[in-house]
Design a protein around this motif. Structure first.
Motif, PDB file in Angstrom:
ATOM      1  N   LEU A 129      -0.779  -2.697  -6.634  1.00 21.07           N
ATOM      2  CA  LEU A 129       0.171  -1.824  -7.320  1.00 21.07           C
ATOM      3  C   LEU A 129       1.087  -2.681  -8.182  1.00 21.07           C
ATOM      4  CD1 LEU A 129       1.764   0.883  -7.787  1.00 21.07           C
ATOM      5  CD2 LEU A 129       3.227   0.161  -5.864  1.00 21.07           C
ATOM      6  N   GLU A 130       1.242  -2.286  -9.450  1.00 20.99           N
ATOM      7  CA  GLU A 130       2.305  -2.831 -10.290  1.00 20.99           C
ATOM      8  C   GLU A 130       3.441  -1.818 -10.285  1.00 20.99           C
ATOM      9  OE1 GLU A 130       3.116  -4.509 -14.815  1.00 20.99           O
ATOM     10  OE2 GLU A 130       1.581  -2.969 -14.479  1.00 20.99           O
ATOM     11  N   ASP A 131       4.598  -2.196  -9.730  1.00 20.86           N
ATOM     12  CA  ASP A 131       5.697  -1.236  -9.635  1.00 20.86           C
ATOM     13  C   ASP A 131       6.469  -1.147 -10.955  1.00 20.86           C
ATOM     14  OD1 ASP A 131       7.506  -3.377  -9.760  1.00 20.86           O
ATOM     15  OD2 ASP A 131       7.848  -3.421  -7.593  1.00 20.86           O
ATOM     16  N   HIS A 176      -3.728   2.760  -0.344  1.00 21.66           N
ATOM     17  CA  HIS A 176      -3.316   2.668  -1.750  1.00 21.66           C
ATOM     18  C   HIS A 176      -1.869   3.142  -1.824  1.00 21.66           C
ATOM     19  CE1 HIS A 176      -7.442   2.030  -3.039  1.00 21.66           C
ATOM     20  NE2 HIS A 176      -7.810   3.160  -2.481  1.00 21.66           N
ATOM     21  N   ILE A 177      -1.063   2.477  -2.656  1.00 21.89           N
ATOM     22  CA  ILE A 177       0.325   2.875  -2.866  1.00 21.89           C
ATOM     23  C   ILE A 177       0.496   3.297  -4.327  1.00 21.89           C
ATOM     24  CG2 ILE A 177       2.741   2.144  -2.829  1.00 21.89           C
ATOM     25  CD1 ILE A 177       2.141   0.262  -0.612  1.00 21.89           C
ATOM     26  N   TYR A 178       1.230   4.396  -4.527  1.00 23.50           N
ATOM     27  CA  TYR A 178       1.496   4.931  -5.860  1.00 23.50           C
ATOM     28  C   TYR A 178       2.999   5.175  -5.984  1.00 23.50           C
ATOM     29  CZ  TYR A 178      -3.330   6.091  -4.754  1.00 23.50           C
ATOM     30  OH  TYR A 178      -4.625   6.032  -4.321  1.00 23.50           O
ATOM     31  N   GLN A 179       3.530   5.006  -7.178  1.00 23.62           N
ATOM     32  CA  GLN A 179       4.948   5.231  -7.426  1.00 23.62           C
ATOM     33  C   GLN A 179       5.099   6.486  -8.281  1.00 23.62           C
ATOM     34  OE1 GLN A 179       6.885   1.739  -8.929  1.00 23.62           O
ATOM     35  NE2 GLN A 179       8.928   2.464  -8.417  1.00 23.62           N
ATOM     36  N   LYS A 180       5.923   7.455  -7.797  1.00 27.74           N
ATOM     37  CA  LYS A 180       6.105   8.717  -8.511  1.00 27.74           C
ATOM     38  C   LYS A 180       7.463   9.315  -8.156  1.00 27.74           C
ATOM     39  CE  LYS A 180       3.907  13.262  -9.250  1.00 27.74           C
ATOM     40  NZ  LYS A 180       5.139  14.079  -9.087  1.00 27.74           N
ATOM     41  N   ASP A 181       8.236   9.621  -9.192  1.00 21.24           N
ATOM     42  CA  ASP A 181       9.506  10.351  -9.033  1.00 21.24           C
ATOM     43  C   ASP A 181      10.438   9.700  -8.012  1.00 21.24           C
ATOM     44  OD1 ASP A 181       8.479  12.192 -10.848  1.00 21.24           O
ATOM     45  OD2 ASP A 181       7.710  13.503  -9.269  1.00 21.24           O
ATOM     46  N   GLY A 182      10.519   8.401  -8.044  1.00 20.49           N
ATOM     47  CA  GLY A 182      11.428   7.685  -7.160  1.00 20.49           C
ATOM     48  C   GLY A 182      10.906   7.465  -5.756  1.00 20.49           C
ATOM     49  N   TRP A 183       9.649   7.848  -5.488  1.00 15.72           N
ATOM     50  CA  TRP A 183       9.048   7.654  -4.173  1.00 15.72           C
ATOM     51  C   TRP A 183       7.864   6.679  -4.267  1.00 15.72           C
ATOM     52  CZ3 TRP A 183      11.092   9.574   0.243  1.00 15.72           C
ATOM     53  CH2 TRP A 183      11.941  10.672   0.167  1.00 15.72           C
ATOM     54  N   ARG A 205      11.387   5.642   0.017  1.00 15.45           N
ATOM     55  CA  ARG A 205      12.158   5.331  -1.185  1.00 15.45           C
ATOM     56  C   ARG A 205      12.044   3.854  -1.550  1.00 15.45           C
ATOM     57  NH1 ARG A 205      13.272   9.621  -4.422  1.00 15.45           N
ATOM     58  NH2 ARG A 205      14.341  11.302  -3.305  1.00 15.45           N
ATOM     59  N   GLU A 206      11.769   3.013  -0.552  1.00 16.28           N
ATOM     60  CA  GLU A 206      11.577   1.587  -0.781  1.00 16.28           C
ATOM     61  C   GLU A 206      10.133   1.231  -0.439  1.00 16.28           C
ATOM     62  OE1 GLU A 206      13.884  -0.315  -2.067  1.00 16.28           O
ATOM     63  OE2 GLU A 206      15.442   1.239  -1.993  1.00 16.28           O
ATOM     64  N   ILE A 207       9.531   0.370  -1.220  1.00 12.44           N
ATOM     65  CA  ILE A 207       8.135   0.050  -0.987  1.00 12.44           C
ATOM     66  C   ILE A 207       7.922  -0.600   0.368  1.00 12.44           C
ATOM     67  CG2 ILE A 207       8.204  -2.229  -2.092  1.00 12.44           C
ATOM     68  CD1 ILE A 207       5.383  -1.543  -3.220  1.00 12.44           C
ATOM     69  N   THR A 208       8.939  -1.282   0.866  1.00 16.23           N
ATOM     70  CA  THR A 208       8.814  -1.954   2.162  1.00 16.23           C
ATOM     71  C   THR A 208       9.085  -1.039   3.348  1.00 16.23           C
ATOM     72  OG1 THR A 208      11.101  -2.717   1.928  1.00 16.23           O
ATOM     73  CG2 THR A 208       9.360  -4.221   1.195  1.00 16.23           C
ATOM     74  N   GLY A 209       9.416   0.226   3.062  1.00 19.98           N
ATOM     75  CA  GLY A 209       9.642   1.176   4.137  1.00 19.98           C
ATOM     76  C   GLY A 209      11.114   1.400   4.436  1.00 19.98           C
ATOM     77  N   PRO A 210      11.375   2.235   5.461  1.00 19.07           N
ATOM     78  CA  PRO A 210      10.415   2.875   6.378  1.00 19.07           C
ATOM     79  C   PRO A 210       9.699   4.060   5.730  1.00 19.07           C
ATOM     80  CG  PRO A 210      12.638   3.592   6.889  1.00 19.07           C
ATOM     81  CD  PRO A 210      12.775   2.550   5.817  1.00 19.07           C
ATOM     82  N   TYR A 211       8.468   4.323   6.215  1.00 18.52           N
ATOM     83  CA  TYR A 211       7.633   5.387   5.683  1.00 18.52           C
ATOM     84  C   TYR A 211       7.652   6.600   6.610  1.00 18.52           C
ATOM     85  CZ  TYR A 211       5.767   2.627   1.864  1.00 18.52           C
ATOM     86  OH  TYR A 211       5.644   1.899   0.702  1.00 18.52           O
ATOM     87  N   GLU A 212       7.806   7.779   6.001  1.00 21.74           N
ATOM     88  CA  GLU A 212       7.744   9.032   6.753  1.00 21.74           C
ATOM     89  C   GLU A 212       6.422   9.725   6.469  1.00 21.74           C
ATOM     90  OE1 GLU A 212      10.014  12.391   5.259  1.00 21.74           O
ATOM     91  OE2 GLU A 212      10.737  11.142   3.592  1.00 21.74           O
ATOM     92  N   ALA A 213       5.782  10.241   7.500  1.00 20.93           N
ATOM     93  CA  ALA A 213       4.492  10.888   7.351  1.00 20.93           C
ATOM     94  C   ALA A 213       4.636  12.259   6.708  1.00 20.93           C
ATOM     95  CB  ALA A 213       3.799  11.020   8.700  1.00 20.93           C
ATOM     96  N   CYS A 214       3.667  12.640   5.908  1.00 22.23           N
ATOM     97  CA  CYS A 214       3.646  13.977   5.326  1.00 22.23           C
ATOM     98  C   CYS A 214       3.494  15.012   6.439  1.00 22.23           C
ATOM     99  CB  CYS A 214       2.482  14.094   4.337  1.00 22.23           C
ATOM    100  SG  CYS A 214       2.277  15.747   3.641  1.00 22.23           S
ATOM    101  N   PRO A 215       4.317  16.050   6.459  1.00 19.05           N
ATOM    102  CA  PRO A 215       4.223  17.049   7.536  1.00 19.05           C
ATOM    103  C   PRO A 215       2.924  17.858   7.494  1.00 19.05           C
ATOM    104  CG  PRO A 215       5.810  17.724   5.860  1.00 19.05           C
ATOM    105  CD  PRO A 215       5.449  16.314   5.550  1.00 19.05           C
ATOM    106  N   TRP A 279       5.257  16.658  -2.217  1.00 19.57           N
ATOM    107  CA  TRP A 279       4.003  16.262  -1.581  1.00 19.57           C
ATOM    108  C   TRP A 279       2.835  16.882  -2.336  1.00 19.57           C
ATOM    109  CZ3 TRP A 279       4.214  12.510   1.925  1.00 19.57           C
ATOM    110  CH2 TRP A 279       5.358  12.354   2.705  1.00 19.57           C
ATOM    111  N   PRO A 280       1.688  16.239  -2.355  1.00 20.69           N
ATOM    112  CA  PRO A 280       0.532  16.793  -3.067  1.00 20.69           C
ATOM    113  C   PRO A 280      -0.306  17.714  -2.187  1.00 20.69           C
ATOM    114  CG  PRO A 280       0.038  14.571  -2.329  1.00 20.69           C
ATOM    115  CD  PRO A 280       1.450  14.844  -1.909  1.00 20.69           C
TER     116      PRO A 280
END
Length: 506
Positions: A129-131, A176-183, A205-215, A279-280
């Motif tokens: 990923l290129e941020d 895979h990591i994607y950057q969209k709308d500040g996330w 919100r930060e690439i290093t986390g913490p990550y929340e799972a999609c509900p 969320w998609p």
């Protein structure tokens, strides 16, 4: 517009795609087959044309021919970064055959790709990923999902940062990591590459986390559903030129009968994506269907999207082999040589994996019909040649012409794991032999042109012994040309022509 799945039929697992300047590019896993990392191009995301391979030189990569097979190239990711194309990938091998993670680059995907830059990073399934700040991040799977900063000039990297363990499914991988709308959205595969496969997502919100799972996890899966496509997972997400989003993923198409078995390997499917707030939504209620609809780029016509048949003909009149062909583990320039008489196939004992000189084309269609004509005028007694269906060395069907002291013997040999059998049919004196293999979802039929000049049915055998559930691992079946002999070199045989005809009925 409606389109048909799969978009890449046959053995094309672990797809990854990216936008180029005016078209799209995709790569898939290739395991022990050479050239490696098949590369495709499209303007509408449905019709993909092969344009070459990323690994075309033995100096780039050494694949092991150790058994069991299905080692080699796993799970590539393709990205366009600062105008240059990068493919990051894993070579799974033995200690003496260059295992590890690496990346290659090319300024033009149609041209030669660089030698690999090897990475001192563990695990499999790497991604880039290129941020928004221009920083390059490497994301991989090893005891969960991790990332680190990466320098694309020399492969040096920062410290490892563990970011997510998934939702609890087996084998969290394919990140895979994607950057969209500040996330930062992290997409992974879980459940293993089989009938429990699924795609899950987390964000931060930060690439290093913490990550929340999609509900709504899993966002994509066909598990436990009565659908003709199963095992969907290992996805890659992309925004097209018009701002619409798409996912490519792998999947399988099992036969209707029980027990469940699939023949054509893991294939590539295209799924439309819509974003509902943050969320998609993937596909139709998170499922992949044989026919789907979406706002395809490139303005394709309905005729363009209704593929009816596939034809590939080769008389080997070109100086180099066509893109559709593969060998096993390494190039075979001294064994497979296009000439004015056709493809010269020279027997060599070097071929450990298949025990023969071999050249293959993926089996991608059901039903199919394969015809080849051979010239045995320069063959010595004891040389065999012919057509085969090849899953791996222990699961293969061979239609054979054997050069003997009294003539050319047409026979069939079948390897089905620990079992096998041989059938003999007729002998002829001519130096030219024409063979045919036909098949559908159930049966393979062997035919040969007999001395009377008529196509003669020789035998038939069930196709299911060549399925992954019966005898495979990660690859899918090929149709192959082969030559072999008992001596160190038993002369040579020529393949004058090869014709593959397949239909999209299945």
């Amino acid at each position: 517009m409606n389109y048909q799945n799969p978009i890449l039929p046959g053995f094309h697992p672990d797809p990854s795609f990216c936008r180029g300047e005016d078209r799209y590019y995709m790569v898939t896993s290739s395991f022990e087959y050479f050239p490696g990392l098949p590369l495709f191009e499209s303007v509408d995301l449905v019709n993909w044309q092969p344009i070459g391979h990323c690994i075309t030189r033995e100096s780039q990569m050494t694949f092991t021919d150790a058994l069991p097979n299905a080692l080699g190239i796993y799970a590539p990711t393709i990205r366009r970064i600062k105008g240059r194309y990068y493919v990051v990938c894993t070579n799974v091998g033995t200690s003496d055959h260059g295992p590890g993670n690496f990346f290659l680059w090319a300024d033009d995907p149609h041209g030669e790709w660089s030698d690999p830059i090897w990475l001192d990073l563990p695990g499999i399934d790497p991604s880039l990923l290129e941020d928004d700040q221009g920083q390059i991040w490497y994301c991989g799977a090893h005891q969960g999902i991790y990332l680190c900063q990466l320098d694309l000039t020399d492969g040096s990297h920062g410290p490892r940062i563990d970011i997510w363990q998934g939702t609890g499914g087996a084998d969290p991988e394919g990140p895979h990591i994607y950057q969209k709308d500040g996330w930062y959205y992290l997409l992974i595969a879980e459940g293993g590459t089989g009938y429990g496969h699924m795609v899950t997502m987390a964000r931060s919100r930060e690439i290093t986390g913490p990550y929340e799972a999609c509900p709504a996890n899993p966002l994509l899966t066909n598990r436990s559903l009565p659908l003709p496509i199963q095992g969907t997972g290992h996805a890659d997400l992309m925004e097209d030129e018009n701002g619409n989003w798409w996912v490519v993923c792998l999947g399988i198409r099992p036969l209707e009968e029980f027990p469940k078995r699939h023949i054509l390997g893991r294939e590539t499917f295209l799924v439309p994506v819509t974003w509902q707030q943050e969320w998609p939504d993937f596909g139709v209620n998170g499922s992949v269907l044989p026919e789907m609809a979406g706002p395809l780029p490139g303005n394709p016509s309905a005729v363009d999207l209704q593929q009816k048949a596939y034809d590939f003909f080769d008389d080997f009149s070109e100086a180099s082999l066509a893109t559709a062909w593969n060998t096993l583990c390494r190039p075979r320039d001294n064994q497979l040589m296009p000439t004015a008489k056709g493809l010269a196939m020279v027997v060599s004992r070097e071929e450990k994996l298949s025990g023969q000189t071999w050249l293959g084309h993926r089996l991608q269609h059901l039903p199919f019909e394969i015809t080849a004509t051979f010239d045995l005028s320069e063959a010595s007694a004891g040389l065999n040649c012919g057509l085969n269906l090849f899953l791996n060395p222990t699961h293969r069907y061979d239609l054979v012409v054997e050069k003997t002291a009294t003539g050319n013997l047409v026979k069939a040999t079948f390897a089905m794991g620990p079992f096998g059998r041989e059938e003999e049919f007729f002998t002829f004196k001519e130096t030219t032999a024409s063979l045919r293999i036909k098949g559908d979802t159930k049966t393979v039929i062997f035919e040969a042109l007999n001395p009377a000049g008529e196509w003669q049915k020789l035998t038939e055998v069930p196709l299911h012994y060549l399925t992954t559930e019966t005898g495979g691992i990660f690859t899918g079946p090929y149709v192959g040309l082969f030559a072999r002999g008992e001596k160190e070199t038993a002369g040579k045989v020529y393949c004058r022509s090869f014709h593959y005809h397949g239909r999209f009925d299945f």
